[in-house]
Design an enzyme around this catalytic site. Structure first.
Site, PDB file in Angstrom:
ATOM      1  CE  LYS A 158      13.005  -1.984   0.312  1.00  0.00           C
ATOM      2  NZ  LYS A 158      11.974  -1.771  -0.731  1.00  0.00           N
TER       3      LYS A 158
ATOM      4  CE1 TYR B 108       8.077  -4.983   1.581  1.00  0.00           C
ATOM      5  CE2 TYR B 108       9.804  -6.602   1.206  1.00  0.00           C
ATOM      6  CZ  TYR B 108       9.417  -5.288   1.439  1.00  0.00           C
ATOM      7  OH  TYR B 108      10.344  -4.286   1.517  1.00  0.00           O
TER       8      TYR B 108
ATOM      9  CG  PHE C  19       4.977  -4.736  -6.633  1.00  0.00           C
ATOM     10  CD1 PHE C  19       5.357  -4.956  -5.317  1.00  0.00           C
ATOM     11  CD2 PHE C  19       3.935  -3.856  -6.882  1.00  0.00           C
ATOM     12  CE1 PHE C  19       4.705  -4.323  -4.266  1.00  0.00           C
ATOM     13  CE2 PHE C  19       3.274  -3.205  -5.835  1.00  0.00           C
ATOM     14  CZ  PHE C  19       3.663  -3.453  -4.523  1.00  0.00           C
TER      15      PHE C  19
ATOM     16  NE  ARG D 231       5.561   6.172   5.189  1.00  0.00           N
ATOM     17  CZ  ARG D 231       5.551   5.119   4.367  1.00  0.00           C
ATOM     18  NH1 ARG D 231       6.230   4.016   4.678  1.00  0.00           N
ATOM     19  NH2 ARG D 231       4.880   5.157   3.245  1.00  0.00           N
TER      20      ARG D 231
ATOM     21  CB  THR E   8       7.408   4.016  -2.666  1.00  0.00           C
ATOM     22  OG1 THR E   8       6.873   3.994  -1.345  1.00  0.00           O
ATOM     23  CG2 THR E   8       7.691   2.604  -3.126  1.00  0.00           C
TER      24      THR E   8
ATOM     25  NE  ARG F  96      12.373   4.177  -0.389  1.00  0.00           N
ATOM     26  CZ  ARG F  96      11.235   3.916   0.232  1.00  0.00           C
ATOM     27  NH1 ARG F  96      10.307   4.862   0.354  1.00  0.00           N
ATOM     28  NH2 ARG F  96      11.014   2.718   0.729  1.00  0.00           N
TER      29      ARG F  96
ATOM     30  CG  ASN G 215      12.535   1.318  -2.599  1.00  0.00           C
ATOM     31  OD1 ASN G 215      12.985   0.307  -2.070  1.00  0.00           O
ATOM     32  ND2 ASN G 215      11.289   1.715  -2.398  1.00  0.00           N
TER      33      ASN G 215
ATOM     34  CG  HIS H  88      10.440  -1.727   4.406  1.00  0.00           C
ATOM     35  ND1 HIS H  88       9.253  -1.614   3.731  1.00  0.00           N
ATOM     36  CD2 HIS H  88      10.114  -1.993   5.701  1.00  0.00           C
ATOM     37  CE1 HIS H  88       8.251  -1.824   4.582  1.00  0.00           C
ATOM     38  NE2 HIS H  88       8.753  -2.058   5.778  1.00  0.00           N
TER      39      HIS H  88
ATOM     40  CD  GLU I 192       6.814  -3.375   8.356  1.00  0.00           C
ATOM     41  OE1 GLU I 192       7.674  -2.515   8.607  1.00  0.00           O
ATOM     42  OE2 GLU I 192       6.096  -3.357   7.347  1.00  0.00           O
TER      43      GLU I 192
HETATM   44  P1  CMP Z   1       8.761  -0.830   0.440  1.00  0.00           P
HETATM   45  O1  CMP Z   1       8.660   0.420   1.239  1.00  0.00           O
HETATM   46  O2  CMP Z   1       9.740  -1.848   0.896  1.00  0.00           O
HETATM   47  O3  CMP Z   1       7.313  -1.517   0.355  1.00  0.00           O
HETATM   48  C1  CMP Z   1       6.966  -2.382  -0.694  1.00  0.00           C
HETATM   49  C2  CMP Z   1       7.960  -2.399  -1.789  1.00  0.00           C
HETATM   50  O4  CMP Z   1       7.518  -2.901  -3.022  1.00  0.00           O
HETATM   51  C3  CMP Z   1       8.374  -0.975  -2.105  1.00  0.00           C
HETATM   52  O5  CMP Z   1       9.139  -0.439  -1.068  1.00  0.00           O
HETATM   53  C4  CMP Z   1       9.104  -1.162  -3.422  1.00  0.00           C
HETATM   54  O6  CMP Z   1      10.460  -1.506  -3.230  1.00  0.00           O
HETATM   55  C5  CMP Z   1       8.399  -2.393  -4.022  1.00  0.00           C
HETATM   56  N1  CMP Z   1       7.657  -2.087  -5.238  1.00  0.00           N
HETATM   57  C6  CMP Z   1       7.937  -2.597  -6.437  1.00  0.00           C
HETATM   58  N2  CMP Z   1       7.081  -2.136  -7.355  1.00  0.00           N
HETATM   59  C7  CMP Z   1       6.231  -1.311  -6.721  1.00  0.00           C
HETATM   60  C8  CMP Z   1       5.127  -0.527  -7.137  1.00  0.00           C
HETATM   61  N3  CMP Z   1       4.708  -0.510  -8.402  1.00  0.00           N
HETATM   62  N4  CMP Z   1       4.494   0.211  -6.201  1.00  0.00           N
HETATM   63  C9  CMP Z   1       4.902   0.187  -4.902  1.00  0.00           C
HETATM   64  N5  CMP Z   1       5.939  -0.552  -4.446  1.00  0.00           N
HETATM   65  C10 CMP Z   1       6.604  -1.287  -5.350  1.00  0.00           C
END
Ligand code: CMP
Length: 138
Positions: A9, A49, A57, A85, A91, A102, A112, A115, A126
């Site tokens: 990211k 997304y 968010f 993962r 996350t 992370r 974070n 992805h 994806e």
């Molecule tokens: P990612 O794995 O890219 O999938 C969705 C993204 O939303 C997640 O990582 C985070 O970077 C972002 N995000 C922001 N706020 C939240 C939240 N409250 N819960 C989960 N994902 C979030």
């Protein structure tokens, strides 16, 4: 062999840790089969997304993802989706295990660093969002 979609990211690219993130993937059994750097438009981030479009968010996340360049990759390996993962960590970086990307580099739930696809169906979708079949090495 399984394939998964990985994104480094904007925060990971800005921190200059593209190499370190890829090193961790390779050291843990994943192989890069396709890779490119791009700067997404807001529309491209929203499309990627779209599954989160009702989440509070969504707007902030898609702003963040098009704020500067990212690196997208197809990673391949045994159980690549779950392995990726595990290497990434949870996350929410505060819940991520020690030694994960992370835990070591994320600064918020949004920023974070990486992805990774969460299931075979989403991995296929994806990967196809960013790459054609000809872009992916055998
Ligand atoms: P990612 O794995 O890219 O999938 C969705 C993204 O939303 C997640 O990582 C985070 O970077 C972002 N995000 C922001 N706020 C939240 C939240 N409250 N819960 C989960 N994902 C979030």
């Amino acid at each position: 062999m399984e394939q998964t979609l990985s994104i480094i990211k904007p925060d990971g690219v800005k921190k200059n840790i593209i190499g370190e993130v890829i090193r961790r993937f390779e050291a843990n059994g994943l192989t890069v089969k396709a890779m490119r750097m791009l700067h997404m438009s807001k529309e491209e981030a929203q499309g990627f997304y779209a599954v989160h479009k009702e989440r509070p968010f969504y707007d902030s996340l898609t702003d963040f993802m098009c704020s500067s360049p990212v690196v997208v990759m197809v990673l391949q390996g045994e159980n690549a989706i779950s392995l990726n993962r595990t290497i990434m960590g949870a996350t929410n970086f505060k819940e991520a295990d020690e030694g994960t990307i992370r835990r070591d580099y994320a600064t918020s739930v949004e920023s974070n660093i990486v992805h990774g696809s969460d299931a075979p169906e989403t991995a296929a979708w994806e990967i196809a969002y960013f790459f054609s079949a000809l872009d992916i090495m055998a």
